[in-house]
Motif scaffolding. Structure first.
Motif, PDB file in Angstrom:
ATOM      1  N   ALA A 175       0.677  -1.072   0.010  1.00 42.12           N
ATOM      2  CA  ALA A 175       0.116  -0.033   0.102  1.00 42.12           C
ATOM      3  C   ALA A 175       0.871   1.324   0.054  1.00 42.12           C
ATOM      4  N   ALA A 176       1.873   1.080   0.747  1.00 42.75           N
ATOM      5  CA  ALA A 176       2.749   2.453   0.756  1.00 42.75           C
ATOM      6  C   ALA A 176       3.398   2.569  -0.450  1.00 42.75           C
ATOM      7  N   ALA A 177       3.888   1.469  -1.242  1.00 47.44           N
ATOM      8  CA  ALA A 177       4.314   1.604  -2.555  1.00 47.44           C
ATOM      9  C   ALA A 177       3.380   2.261  -3.532  1.00 47.44           C
ATOM     10  N   ALA A 178       2.177   2.073  -3.457  1.00 47.05           N
ATOM     11  CA  ALA A 178       1.145   2.538  -4.461  1.00 47.05           C
ATOM     12  C   ALA A 178       1.032   3.839  -4.170  1.00 47.05           C
ATOM     13  N   ALA A 179       0.887   4.272  -2.693  1.00 46.24           N
ATOM     14  CA  ALA A 179       0.744   5.799  -2.525  1.00 46.24           C
ATOM     15  C   ALA A 179       1.925   6.403  -2.821  1.00 46.24           C
ATOM     16  N   GLY A 195       8.500  -6.982  -3.965  1.00 49.77           N
ATOM     17  CA  GLY A 195       8.686  -8.191  -3.065  1.00 49.77           C
ATOM     18  C   GLY A 195       9.567  -7.665  -1.674  1.00 49.77           C
ATOM     19  N   GLY A 196       9.511  -8.650  -0.857  1.00 53.01           N
ATOM     20  CA  GLY A 196      10.075  -8.201   0.496  1.00 53.01           C
ATOM     21  C   GLY A 196      11.729  -8.190   0.309  1.00 53.01           C
ATOM     22  N   ASP A 197      12.353  -7.717   1.333  1.00 51.12           N
ATOM     23  CA  ASP A 197      13.763  -7.591   1.215  1.00 51.12           C
ATOM     24  C   ASP A 197      14.512  -9.028   1.634  1.00 51.12           C
ATOM     25  N   THR A 198      13.904 -10.018   2.179  1.00 52.52           N
ATOM     26  CA  THR A 198      14.376 -11.180   2.439  1.00 52.52           C
ATOM     27  C   THR A 198      13.391 -12.401   2.110  1.00 52.52           C
ATOM     28  N   ALA A 199      14.174 -13.296   1.553  1.00 47.05           N
ATOM     29  CA  ALA A 199      13.279 -14.477   1.052  1.00 47.05           C
ATOM     30  C   ALA A 199      13.239 -15.553   2.098  1.00 47.05           C
ATOM     31  N   TRP A 200      12.298 -16.240   2.327  1.00 47.84           N
ATOM     32  CA  TRP A 200      12.241 -17.483   3.115  1.00 47.84           C
ATOM     33  C   TRP A 200      11.453 -18.390   2.650  1.00 47.84           C
ATOM     34  N   SER A 201      11.681 -19.654   3.282  1.00 48.10           N
ATOM     35  CA  SER A 201      11.008 -21.045   2.891  1.00 48.10           C
ATOM     36  C   SER A 201      10.094 -21.423   4.050  1.00 48.10           C
ATOM     37  N   PHE A 202       9.192 -22.430   3.548  1.00 45.46           N
ATOM     38  CA  PHE A 202       7.902 -22.802   4.328  1.00 45.46           C
ATOM     39  C   PHE A 202       8.588 -23.449   5.686  1.00 45.46           C
ATOM     40  N   ALA A 203       9.920 -24.168   5.253  1.00 41.22           N
ATOM     41  CA  ALA A 203      10.452 -24.927   6.628  1.00 41.22           C
ATOM     42  C   ALA A 203      10.771 -23.692   7.643  1.00 41.22           C
ATOM     43  N   GLU A 204      11.295 -22.637   7.071  1.00 41.90           N
ATOM     44  CA  GLU A 204      11.716 -21.415   7.979  1.00 41.90           C
ATOM     45  C   GLU A 204      10.599 -20.856   8.705  1.00 41.90           C
ATOM     46  N   ARG A 259      14.463 -10.278  -5.666  1.00 43.90           N
ATOM     47  CA  ARG A 259      15.201  -9.532  -4.772  1.00 43.90           C
ATOM     48  C   ARG A 259      15.518  -8.284  -5.892  1.00 43.90           C
ATOM     49  N   SER A 260      14.540  -7.651  -6.269  1.00 46.00           N
ATOM     50  CA  SER A 260      14.764  -6.408  -7.149  1.00 46.00           C
ATOM     51  C   SER A 260      14.956  -5.086  -6.260  1.00 46.00           C
ATOM     52  N   GLY A 261      14.564  -5.229  -5.057  1.00 46.52           N
ATOM     53  CA  GLY A 261      14.774  -3.968  -4.265  1.00 46.52           C
ATOM     54  C   GLY A 261      13.734  -2.889  -4.693  1.00 46.52           C
ATOM     55  N   ASP A 262      12.855  -3.020  -5.515  1.00 42.22           N
ATOM     56  CA  ASP A 262      11.759  -1.960  -5.658  1.00 42.22           C
ATOM     57  C   ASP A 262      11.032  -1.445  -4.621  1.00 42.22           C
ATOM     58  N   LEU A 263      10.444  -2.679  -4.186  1.00 39.16           N
ATOM     59  CA  LEU A 263       9.343  -2.178  -2.846  1.00 39.16           C
ATOM     60  C   LEU A 263       9.883  -1.321  -1.819  1.00 39.16           C
ATOM     61  N   SER A 264      11.242  -1.683  -1.236  1.00 41.10           N
ATOM     62  CA  SER A 264      11.775  -0.871  -0.203  1.00 41.10           C
ATOM     63  C   SER A 264      12.327   0.488  -0.773  1.00 41.10           C
ATOM     64  N   ARG A 265      12.782   0.436  -2.230  1.00 40.50           N
ATOM     65  CA  ARG A 265      13.043   1.914  -2.784  1.00 40.50           C
ATOM     66  C   ARG A 265      11.912   2.834  -2.986  1.00 40.50           C
ATOM     67  N   LEU A 266      10.736   2.354  -3.201  1.00 39.55           N
ATOM     68  CA  LEU A 266       9.625   3.039  -3.598  1.00 39.55           C
ATOM     69  C   LEU A 266       9.158   3.616  -2.240  1.00 39.55           C
ATOM     70  N   THR A 267       9.063   2.916  -1.142  1.00 39.07           N
ATOM     71  CA  THR A 267       8.779   3.313   0.178  1.00 39.07           C
ATOM     72  C   THR A 267       9.643   4.226   0.802  1.00 39.07           C
ATOM     73  N   GLY A 268      10.990   3.878   0.671  1.00 37.35           N
ATOM     74  CA  GLY A 268      11.811   4.560   1.320  1.00 37.35           C
ATOM     75  C   GLY A 268      12.009   3.845   2.766  1.00 37.35           C
ATOM     76  N   ARG A 269      11.852   2.656   2.935  1.00 36.81           N
ATOM     77  CA  ARG A 269      12.218   2.058   4.217  1.00 36.81           C
ATOM     78  C   ARG A 269      12.235   0.573   3.958  1.00 36.81           C
ATOM     79  N   PRO A 270      12.877  -0.123   4.943  1.00 34.50           N
ATOM     80  CA  PRO A 270      12.846  -1.624   4.822  1.00 34.50           C
ATOM     81  C   PRO A 270      11.409  -2.237   4.925  1.00 34.50           C
ATOM     82  N   THR A 271      11.191  -3.471   3.973  1.00 34.46           N
ATOM     83  CA  THR A 271       9.939  -4.064   4.111  1.00 34.46           C
ATOM     84  C   THR A 271       9.566  -4.760   5.394  1.00 34.46           C
ATOM     85  N   THR A 272       8.656  -5.002   5.911  1.00 27.98           N
ATOM     86  CA  THR A 272       8.219  -5.644   7.164  1.00 27.98           C
ATOM     87  C   THR A 272       8.882  -7.083   7.330  1.00 27.98           C
TER      88      THR A 272
END
Length: 284
Positions: A175-179, A195-204, A259-272
């Protein structure tokens, strides 16, 4: 000129308007909803609330104006022609000569059934020649944290994602990226892989739920066919179950780990962080 959010009563729409209200006067925001009565709180804050239904082209007649910036939130009525629904807004935006139409699409790396309506909508936007921005959203944390309660009951997360990784983020992040796009400049013609800054697996994911809850949870991978059967057994309609299982195959094939980093760049903050979303699910 107004910033117009369609599907504004949905969770993403609500979060986008909340983000817009941080920097934009309420009188400059228009919320398009099917049932205005359900958006009375937005109207109470000064947001303009208007009726508009993707299934009723006439409801968009005269709704948009020249210079508007519009967020088209993708439809989720899988029993309908979703591309035709989107076309209603695209055509209305073209007639009004809006300044920008931003569309909540899907990661460009994701293939298969879940991507078809998004790719067709993107093609419709290009064909219309509208100034547009593609917000190619990845998966939501909430898609994972919805599994927390069942996992605690059964001790397992059952999915068909293999050992694939997911770079998800919270709805609030998207939502922050859209805004940011709706309030910024220079986004015409851009396609953002979000996408998020960190990728995870379902085991994690299972390990983190276990750590935070104190209850042992394991990840149990199954085939896509078996997972689809499990979903339909819970009452999920078969077409939706098939799409969900197919999305797990996308995960297994590495298509959801951008791992594009587009989301955090648009919002100006790390992803949740995912751990934060799990904590919220455990302790609402």
């Amino acid at each position: 000129m107004s910033i117009v959010v369609t599907g504004a009563n949905g969770r993403l729409g609500r979060l986008t308007i909340a983000e817009l209200l941080r920097t934009v006067p309420a009188r400059e925001i228009t919320a398009v909803v099917r049932t205005p009565g359900k958006a009375a709180d937005l109207a109470g804050r000064g947001v303009t609330v208007v009726p508009g239904d993707y299934n009723d082209p006439a409801s968009f007649d005269g709704l948009l104006r020249a210079g508007d910036k519009v967020l088209l939130i993708s439809g989720n009525e899988f029993h309908r022609d979703i591309v035709a629904q989107h076309q209603v807004v695209i055509d209305a935006a073209a007639r009004a000569d809006v300044a920008l139409l931003a569309y909540t699409s899907l990661l460009g790396t994701i293939s298969g059934p879940v991507s078809v309506n998004h790719r067709r909508t993107e093609a419709a936007l290009r064909a219309r020649g509208l100034p547009h921005t593609l917000l190619r959203n990845g998966l939501y944390h909430e898609m994972a944290t919805d599994a927390v309660a069942p996992a605690l009951r059964t001790g397992a997360i059952v999915r068909a994602a293999g050992q694939g990784r997911v770079a998800s983020a919270s709805r609030a992040d998207y939502a922050a990226a859209a805004a940011a796009v709706l309030t910024g400049t220079g986004h015409e013609g851009a396609s953002y892989e979000l996408g998020g800054d960190t990728a995870w697996s379902f085991a994690e994911l299972a390990e983190e739920i276990s750590r935070q809850s104190g209850t042992s949870v394991v990840y149990r991978p199954v085939t896509a066919d078996h997972y689809e059967e499990l979903l339909t057994a819970t009452g999920l309609p078969q077409p939706i179950a098939h799409a969900v299982a197919a999305l797990d195959l996308n995960v297994a094939d590495g298509e959801c780990a951008t791992r594009s980093g587009d989301l955090s760049r648009l919002t100006g903050r790390p992803t949740t962080p995912l751990a934060h979303a799990i904590a919220t699910a455990l302790h609402p």
